[in-house]
Motif scaffolding. Structure first.
Motif, PDB file in Angstrom:
ATOM      1  N   THR A 171      33.212  45.559  37.773  1.00 15.40           N
ATOM      2  CA  THR A 171      33.451  44.149  38.052  1.00 15.40           C
ATOM      3  C   THR A 171      34.387  43.567  37.005  1.00 15.40           C
ATOM      4  O   THR A 171      34.760  44.243  36.035  1.00 15.40           O
ATOM      5  CB  THR A 171      32.122  43.364  38.038  1.00 15.40           C
ATOM      6  OG1 THR A 171      32.386  42.001  38.385  1.00 15.40           O
ATOM      7  CG2 THR A 171      31.467  43.406  36.665  1.00 15.40           C
ATOM      8  N   TRP A 172      34.788  42.322  37.218  1.00 15.03           N
ATOM      9  CA  TRP A 172      35.447  41.574  36.150  1.00 15.03           C
ATOM     10  C   TRP A 172      34.410  41.255  35.074  1.00 15.03           C
ATOM     11  O   TRP A 172      33.232  41.009  35.381  1.00 15.03           O
ATOM     12  CB  TRP A 172      36.001  40.257  36.680  1.00 15.03           C
ATOM     13  CG  TRP A 172      37.332  40.370  37.358  1.00 15.03           C
ATOM     14  CD1 TRP A 172      38.435  41.041  36.915  1.00 15.03           C
ATOM     15  CD2 TRP A 172      37.711  39.747  38.598  1.00 15.03           C
ATOM     16  NE1 TRP A 172      39.476  40.889  37.808  1.00 15.03           N
ATOM     17  CE2 TRP A 172      39.059  40.103  38.844  1.00 15.03           C
ATOM     18  CE3 TRP A 172      37.046  38.931  39.513  1.00 15.03           C
ATOM     19  CZ2 TRP A 172      39.743  39.659  39.971  1.00 15.03           C
ATOM     20  CZ3 TRP A 172      37.727  38.497  40.630  1.00 15.03           C
ATOM     21  CH2 TRP A 172      39.071  38.868  40.854  1.00 15.03           C
ATOM     22  N   LYS A 173      34.852  41.202  33.843  1.00 15.54           N
ATOM     23  CA  LYS A 173      33.947  40.865  32.743  1.00 15.54           C
ATOM     24  C   LYS A 173      33.893  39.347  32.603  1.00 15.54           C
ATOM     25  O   LYS A 173      34.588  38.746  31.777  1.00 15.54           O
ATOM     26  CB  LYS A 173      34.407  41.510  31.439  1.00 15.54           C
ATOM     27  CG  LYS A 173      33.398  41.375  30.306  1.00 15.54           C
ATOM     28  CD  LYS A 173      33.801  42.177  29.094  1.00 15.54           C
ATOM     29  CE  LYS A 173      32.766  42.055  27.977  1.00 15.54           C
ATOM     30  NZ  LYS A 173      31.425  42.511  28.388  1.00 15.54           N
ATOM     31  N   TYR A 174      33.086  38.735  33.451  1.00 15.41           N
ATOM     32  CA  TYR A 174      32.836  37.295  33.389  1.00 15.41           C
ATOM     33  C   TYR A 174      31.480  37.045  34.008  1.00 15.41           C
ATOM     34  O   TYR A 174      30.832  37.966  34.517  1.00 15.41           O
ATOM     35  CB  TYR A 174      33.959  36.489  34.027  1.00 15.41           C
ATOM     36  CG  TYR A 174      34.062  36.485  35.542  1.00 15.41           C
ATOM     37  CD1 TYR A 174      33.668  37.555  36.326  1.00 15.41           C
ATOM     38  CD2 TYR A 174      34.596  35.371  36.195  1.00 15.41           C
ATOM     39  CE1 TYR A 174      33.781  37.526  37.709  1.00 15.41           C
ATOM     40  CE2 TYR A 174      34.720  35.331  37.575  1.00 15.41           C
ATOM     41  CZ  TYR A 174      34.312  36.415  38.323  1.00 15.41           C
ATOM     42  OH  TYR A 174      34.425  36.390  39.693  1.00 15.41           O
ATOM     43  N   GLU A 178      29.040  39.895  35.869  1.00 17.38           N
ATOM     44  CA  GLU A 178      27.955  40.454  35.068  1.00 17.38           C
ATOM     45  C   GLU A 178      26.591  40.152  35.673  1.00 17.38           C
ATOM     46  O   GLU A 178      25.690  41.001  35.683  1.00 17.38           O
ATOM     47  CB  GLU A 178      28.053  39.924  33.642  1.00 17.38           C
ATOM     48  CG  GLU A 178      29.282  40.452  32.903  1.00 17.38           C
ATOM     49  CD  GLU A 178      29.514  39.797  31.558  1.00 17.38           C
ATOM     50  OE1 GLU A 178      28.897  38.732  31.306  1.00 17.38           O
ATOM     51  OE2 GLU A 178      30.299  40.331  30.762  1.00 17.38           O
ATOM     52  N   LYS A 182      23.890  42.830  37.337  1.00 17.86           N
ATOM     53  CA  LYS A 182      22.494  42.794  36.884  1.00 17.86           C
ATOM     54  C   LYS A 182      21.531  42.687  38.065  1.00 17.86           C
ATOM     55  O   LYS A 182      20.478  43.344  38.096  1.00 17.86           O
ATOM     56  CB  LYS A 182      22.299  41.610  35.937  1.00 17.86           C
ATOM     57  CG  LYS A 182      20.940  41.554  35.269  1.00 17.86           C
ATOM     58  CD  LYS A 182      20.875  40.398  34.271  1.00 17.86           C
ATOM     59  CE  LYS A 182      19.514  40.322  33.603  1.00 17.86           C
ATOM     60  NZ  LYS A 182      19.444  39.182  32.639  1.00 17.86           N
ATOM     61  N   GLU A 198      28.183  51.151  33.651  1.00 18.00           N
ATOM     62  CA  GLU A 198      28.637  49.815  34.019  1.00 18.00           C
ATOM     63  C   GLU A 198      30.050  49.606  33.472  1.00 18.00           C
ATOM     64  O   GLU A 198      30.247  49.567  32.262  1.00 18.00           O
ATOM     65  CB  GLU A 198      27.678  48.752  33.471  1.00 18.00           C
ATOM     66  CG  GLU A 198      26.265  48.873  34.028  1.00 18.00           C
ATOM     67  CD  GLU A 198      25.298  47.845  33.455  1.00 18.00           C
ATOM     68  OE1 GLU A 198      25.779  46.797  32.973  1.00 18.00           O
ATOM     69  OE2 GLU A 198      24.079  48.102  33.479  1.00 18.00           O
ATOM     70  N   SER A 200      33.885  47.463  33.484  1.00 17.48           N
ATOM     71  CA  SER A 200      34.414  46.118  33.703  1.00 17.48           C
ATOM     72  C   SER A 200      35.856  46.027  33.216  1.00 17.48           C
ATOM     73  O   SER A 200      36.303  46.815  32.391  1.00 17.48           O
ATOM     74  CB  SER A 200      33.563  45.071  32.986  1.00 17.48           C
ATOM     75  OG  SER A 200      33.602  45.252  31.580  1.00 17.48           O
ATOM     76  N   PRO A 202      38.819  42.738  32.158  1.00 17.81           N
ATOM     77  CA  PRO A 202      38.903  41.300  31.887  1.00 17.81           C
ATOM     78  C   PRO A 202      39.352  40.533  33.128  1.00 17.81           C
ATOM     79  O   PRO A 202      40.161  41.024  33.912  1.00 17.81           O
ATOM     80  CB  PRO A 202      39.965  41.201  30.778  1.00 17.81           C
ATOM     81  CG  PRO A 202      40.045  42.578  30.191  1.00 17.81           C
ATOM     82  CD  PRO A 202      39.743  43.522  31.303  1.00 17.81           C
ATOM     83  N   THR A 225      30.333  46.987  43.486  1.00 18.56           N
ATOM     84  CA  THR A 225      31.362  46.180  42.862  1.00 18.56           C
ATOM     85  C   THR A 225      31.237  44.705  43.205  1.00 18.56           C
ATOM     86  O   THR A 225      30.711  44.345  44.263  1.00 18.56           O
ATOM     87  CB  THR A 225      32.762  46.678  43.270  1.00 18.56           C
ATOM     88  OG1 THR A 225      33.756  45.986  42.523  1.00 18.56           O
ATOM     89  CG2 THR A 225      33.018  46.447  44.751  1.00 18.56           C
TER      90      THR A 225
END
Length: 389
Positions: A171-174, A178, A182, A198, A200, A202, A225
């Protein structure tokens, strides 16, 4: 010039104040502030939300509970650092009665802070940040979409039920990505699966090649995703081009394929996602909504349009309960809390944290539509962890 006694001046001041208050309360206009992305990665999503909201208002003859709607717009630029500043433009400068927004969870957190500080009514038509109807819940904050946990948790259950034992997430790290990862992990591992890695990138990076190579080397049973908008288009096409589509099943929250299928083309065919809306629900409400939206905008609606439409429905429910008087806040909020929204997704109610309690659908991409396969989770309520309202 006549001399006025102190008592006369006091009487005059009270009269003017009363007249001013009466005028404000009898206003025939509700000021709605749309704070949505109109440029960048999520621009198409912001337009769909606005279209949906305005469609419902249009269907009511241009008014809600007898009150005309005046719109004010700010492009949030999907930029969290500008969230508070942009929300204050609408609240302080334009004096809006209600805020509608947004898509990006990080921006929505800023909006929620402004709403809490100023007591402005906020209706969130997309951003799924768990905390907004969790630890940061408030009487004046409502959501008509989802929490990031809801569709992700449901997909975790689905992946485990399909006998997958291991999964990699990307995923995007935001915040949204996140929290979605989870939620998937919680559902998947509760049923015996294991998330082994996991990954990621940016936000809003769309360079995925290195991580796709890492996925290929890891050889998990499945990949989960969370991407949306232009990022979802690029990821799905890159995943297929890397030769992974037919080797490792790709699952996602429904934003992966909502509003993106035309651009994704054949690369998206057959993908399974989970979301609170699907094409082909074939209910009277959904059929009428889709027809009305297509006639009005010459476009097919997606989940973002539905969420905008339902944000207007929720505001209308509150105004109706308050007899059209926006100043009757207690009645307005109670009306929204108790509303049963007749949504194109299927009727839903709100939890005590003001988040939808709703069915989450398993969908499959067929002929550029997200066709419903089954109900992945019936009447799923977010746990609203930390909400003390």
């Amino acid at each position: 010039m006549k001399n006025f006694s102190a008592s006369s001046l006091l009487t005059l001041s009270c009269a003017l104040l009363a007249a001013s208050t009466a005028q404000a309360q009898s206003s025939d206009t509700i000021k709605v502030g749309l704070m949505l992305p109109y440029t960048g990665t999520f621009a198409q999503l912001g337009v769909a939300i606005e279209n949906g909201f305005k469609l419902f208002v249009q269907e009511q003859g241009g008014a809600l509970a007898g009150k005309k709607i005046e719109f004010f717009k700010v492009d949030d630029e999907s930029e969290p650092s500008k969230g508070i500043e942009n929300a204050n433009k609408l609240v302080q400068r334009d004096k809006v009665d209600v805020l509608i927004g947004t898509v990006h969870s990080g921006v929505a957190m800023g909006m929620a802070k402004v709403a809490r500080d100023t007591k402005t009514l906020l209706i969130i038509p997309n951003a799924g940040a768990d905390a907004i109807t969790g630890a940061l819940c408030a009487p004046n904050i409502f959501r008509t979409s989802f929490t990031n946990w809801q569709p992700a948790y449901a997909m975790g259950l689905v992946a485990a039920e399909r006998k997958h034992k291991s999964a990699v997430t990307i995923t995007w790290k935001y915040a949204a990505g996140e929290e979605s990862v989870k939620g998937f992990k919680e559902g998947f591992e509760a049923k015996g699966g294991k998330v082994t890695k996991e990954l990621s990138v940016p936000f809003p990076t769309v360079e995925f090649q290195a991580l796709l190579a890492e996925i290929a080397a890891a050889k998990p049973d499945a990949v989960y995703t969370f991407f949306a908008g232009a990022g979802a288009v690029k990821f799905v096409k890159d995943y297929a081009a890397a030769g992974l589509k037919d080797k490792i099943p790709l699952y996602g929250a429904g934003f992966l394929t909502d509003g993106t299928l035309d651009a994704q083309g054949d690369a998206a065919s057959g993908l399974l996602t989970t979301l609170h809306y699907a094409d082909g629900l074939d209910t009277p409400k959904d059929r009428s909504f889709r027809l009305s939206y297509a006639k009005t905008y010459k476009l097919q609606p997606d989940v973002y349009a539905v969420q905008g439409y339902d944000a207007a429905q929720m505001l209308a429910a509150g105004l109706k309960a308050a007899g059209g008087d926006f100043s009757k806040r207690e009645a307005l909020i109670k009306g929204m809390e108790l509303a049963k929204i007749d949504s194109p997704r299927g009727a839903f109610t709100l939890s005590k944290a003001h988040n939808p309690v709703q069915d989450i659908y398993l969908r499959k991409v067929e002929n550029k539509e997200n066709k419903m396969v089954s109900v992945a989770a019936k009447g799923l309520a977010d746990p609203a962890r930390g909400c003390r309202m």
